[in-house]
Design a protein around this motif. Structure first.
Motif, short mmCIF file in Angstrom:
data_model
loop_
_atom_site.label_atom_id
_atom_site.label_comp_id
_atom_site.label_asym_id
_atom_site.label_seq_id
_atom_site.Cartn_x
_atom_site.Cartn_y
_atom_site.Cartn_z
N VAL A 1 -25.08 -15.23 -3.92
CA VAL A 1 -23.95 -15.64 -4.76
C VAL A 1 -24.24 -15.31 -6.22
CG1 VAL A 1 -22.66 -17.64 -5.62
CG2 VAL A 1 -23.11 -17.39 -3.17
N ARG A 2 -25.46 -15.61 -6.66
CA ARG A 2 -25.83 -15.30 -8.05
C ARG A 2 -25.79 -13.81 -8.31
NH1 ARG A 2 -29.50 -19.58 -7.23
NH2 ARG A 2 -31.21 -18.17 -6.71
N GLU A 3 -26.30 -13.00 -7.39
CA GLU A 3 -26.32 -11.55 -7.56
C GLU A 3 -24.91 -10.98 -7.57
OE1 GLU A 3 -27.43 -7.95 -8.49
OE2 GLU A 3 -28.78 -9.67 -8.46
N GLU A 4 -24.03 -11.49 -6.72
CA GLU A 4 -22.64 -11.04 -6.72
C GLU A 4 -21.97 -11.36 -8.05
OE1 GLU A 4 -20.87 -12.79 -3.24
OE2 GLU A 4 -21.92 -11.41 -1.88
N GLY A 5 -22.27 -12.51 -8.59
CA GLY A 5 -21.73 -12.89 -9.90
C GLY A 5 -22.23 -11.97 -11.00
N ARG A 6 -23.52 -11.63 -10.94
CA ARG A 6 -24.08 -10.70 -11.92
C ARG A 6 -23.42 -9.34 -11.81
NH1 ARG A 6 -29.33 -11.98 -9.77
NH2 ARG A 6 -29.70 -14.10 -10.41
N GLU A 7 -23.26 -8.85 -10.58
CA GLU A 7 -22.65 -7.53 -10.37
C GLU A 7 -21.21 -7.52 -10.87
OE1 GLU A 7 -22.10 -3.70 -9.76
OE2 GLU A 7 -24.04 -4.69 -9.58
N GLN A 8 -20.48 -8.58 -10.59
CA GLN A 8 -19.10 -8.66 -11.06
C GLN A 8 -19.07 -8.64 -12.59
OE1 GLN A 8 -16.96 -12.14 -9.82
NE2 GLN A 8 -15.04 -11.42 -10.65
N GLY A 9 -19.97 -9.35 -13.21
CA GLY A 9 -20.05 -9.36 -14.67
C GLY A 9 -20.39 -7.99 -15.23
N ARG A 10 -21.31 -7.27 -14.57
CA ARG A 10 -21.65 -5.92 -15.02
C ARG A 10 -20.45 -5.00 -14.90
NH1 ARG A 10 -26.88 -7.22 -12.70
NH2 ARG A 10 -26.20 -6.50 -10.66
N GLU A 11 -19.72 -5.09 -13.78
CA GLU A 11 -18.55 -4.23 -13.57
C GLU A 11 -17.47 -4.52 -14.62
OE1 GLU A 11 -16.26 -1.29 -12.49
OE2 GLU A 11 -18.27 -1.58 -11.69
N GLU A 12 -17.25 -5.80 -14.89
CA GLU A 12 -16.26 -6.16 -15.92
C GLU A 12 -16.70 -5.62 -17.28
OE1 GLU A 12 -15.92 -10.39 -15.63
OE2 GLU A 12 -14.76 -10.29 -13.78
N GLY A 13 -17.98 -5.68 -17.57
CA GLY A 13 -18.50 -5.16 -18.83
C GLY A 13 -18.32 -3.65 -18.92
N ARG A 14 -18.57 -2.95 -17.80
CA ARG A 14 -18.37 -1.49 -17.80
C ARG A 14 -16.91 -1.14 -18.03
NH1 ARG A 14 -22.66 -1.59 -13.85
NH2 ARG A 14 -21.18 -2.01 -12.16
N GLU A 15 -16.01 -1.86 -17.39
CA GLU A 15 -14.58 -1.59 -17.56
C GLU A 15 -14.14 -1.85 -18.99
OE1 GLU A 15 -10.92 -0.24 -17.14
OE2 GLU A 15 -12.51 0.01 -15.66
N GLU A 16 -14.63 -2.94 -19.58
CA GLU A 16 -14.31 -3.23 -20.97
C GLU A 16 -14.83 -2.12 -21.88
OE1 GLU A 16 -15.74 -7.11 -22.04
OE2 GLU A 16 -14.53 -8.09 -20.50
#
Length: 93
Positions: A16-31
């Protein structure tokens, strides 16, 4: 108390923590991509004005460079082809 500590070491909790980190990284890349597109469009507006040999005041340059709305920048790029003064970019029709 031990059961709670154990949960955080459980593989599911780590997943769950890793999925949250990955989602945060993807959102950061899109931004970052979105910001890059806005910066490129802002530069295009300024280039059009410069190619037309129109002097661009600092206030106009700052407003263009600080804009993050891609649609607004597109509108300004189209207007930049026809304006007589750079400040006319910001007038509404």
């Amino acid at each position: 108390m031990t059961a709670i500590q154990y949960f955080w070491r459980h593989p599911l909790a780590e997943q769950v923590r890793e999925e949250g980190r990955e989602q945060g990284r993807e959102e950061g890349r899109e931004e970052g991509r979105e910001q890059g597109r806005a910066e490129a469009k802002a530069e295009m507006v300024l280039h059009i004005l410069e190619w037309r040999e129109l002097p661009v005041p600092d206030a106009v340059r700052e407003r263009i460079q600080s804009c993050t709305d891609l649609n607004q920048l597109e509108t300004w790029a189209q207007r930049a082809m026809h304006v007589k003064e750079p400040a006319e970019l910001f007038t509404t029709e």
